[in-house]
Design a protein around this motif. Structure first.
Motif: not given
Length: 283
Positions: A34-42
């Motif tokens: 979830a953190l990886i996906g959120a960081s890439v989205l940012v």
């Protein structure tokens, strides 16, 4: 903290971080995903000018939080690894470093003339998406198939390049500079674009002879596209074939979560590359 307590803590952290078959390990992996996906989205949202102008400050704050979390994860992986240097040099270790390094470099490089460099470094944060590879066991089947096919694919690519050179040279001789084929490299560019069926249309043959050779190259392109797919598919099918006792040989091999080493013998207890203890296999 006593050395004994430190060892106990390292073992517990190892189970959480590398123990993909344990409840704590699965929860850790889900949170990390979830953190990886959120960081890439940012990173993606930050590249939109209107959003960057409105929420640029918050994008930076969130990015620093992500960087802090991934930095702690990276340090913990090094600390609990049986051979830390083996993890650092491994594929996943390099990717983990690339996921945090750009933010720190952007902080250090503050001169105005290096603003473009900072922008490039910050965009490198999208490499975090490669951290997802450690969670996709099926990707190992594809990787093994590509490795087994690399010699055939190399010969194929070299053959395609020779065809492109020959056809590009012919088109330069046939069409000439008047037709837009101002040089042999330009002709090779056209041949590659044509054989891959991309067809930008920026240059094209105008003579009957040139169109004849172009037609041959177009038809040839359909067959060329199918060849590498067939090579890799054949290797994947071979990897999926069942052995005589009804088990899959590929699945019987072990995978080291510490350094990413694959195809480890099923009876091994430690990784032959980094020396880390392998996960307990369920009978």
């Amino acid at each position: 903290m006593s050395p004994q307590d430190k060892e106990i803590l390292k073992k517990r952290l190892y189970i959480i971080i590398f123990g993909t078959d344990t409840p704590a390990g699965k929860l850790f992996d889900l949170v990390l995903l979830a953190l990886i996906g959120a960081s890439v989205l940012v990173v993606l949202l930050e590249s939109v000018k209107d959003l960057r102008d409105l929420y640029g400050f918050w994008f930076h704050v969130i990015e620093y939080l992500f960087t802090f979390v991934f930095t702690v994860e990276y340090i913990l992986r090094i600390w609990i690894s049986r051979k830390p240097w083996g993890y650092v040099k491994s594929f996943y270790g390099i990717i983990d470093l690339l996921s945090i390094l750009p933010t720190y470099l952007a902080i250090i490089i503050t001169s105005s003339q290096y603003l473009m460099v900072i922008r490039i470094l910050r965009l490198m944060r999208v490499f975090r998406i490669l951290k997802l590879a450690r969670f996709m066991k099926e990707s190992q089947t594809l990787w093994n198939s590509l490795k087994a096919s690399r010699a055939k694919i190399a010969v194929f690519i070299f053959s395609v390049f020779m065809v492109a050179v020959i056809m590009g040279t012919l088109m330069y001789l046939i069409e000439g500079e008047e037709g837009g084929f101002t040089s042999i490299p330009r002709g090779i560019y056209w041949a590659i674009v044509t054989v891959t069926t991309v067809g930008f249309g920026d240059i094209h043959p105008a003579t009957a002879v040139g169109q004849f050779f172009a037609s041959i190259l177009m038809v040839l392109g359909y067959g060329i596209i199918a060849i590498p797919t067939g090579l890799v598919s054949a290797e994947m099918a071979k990897n999926q074939n069942l052995s005589k006792d009804g088990t899959n040989d590929l699945l019987e091999k072990q995978h080291c979560n510490n350094c990413g080493k694959t195809s480890i013998e099923k009876d091994a207890e430690y990784c032959m590359k980094c020396g880390a203890k392998l996960p307990d296999r369920k009978e």
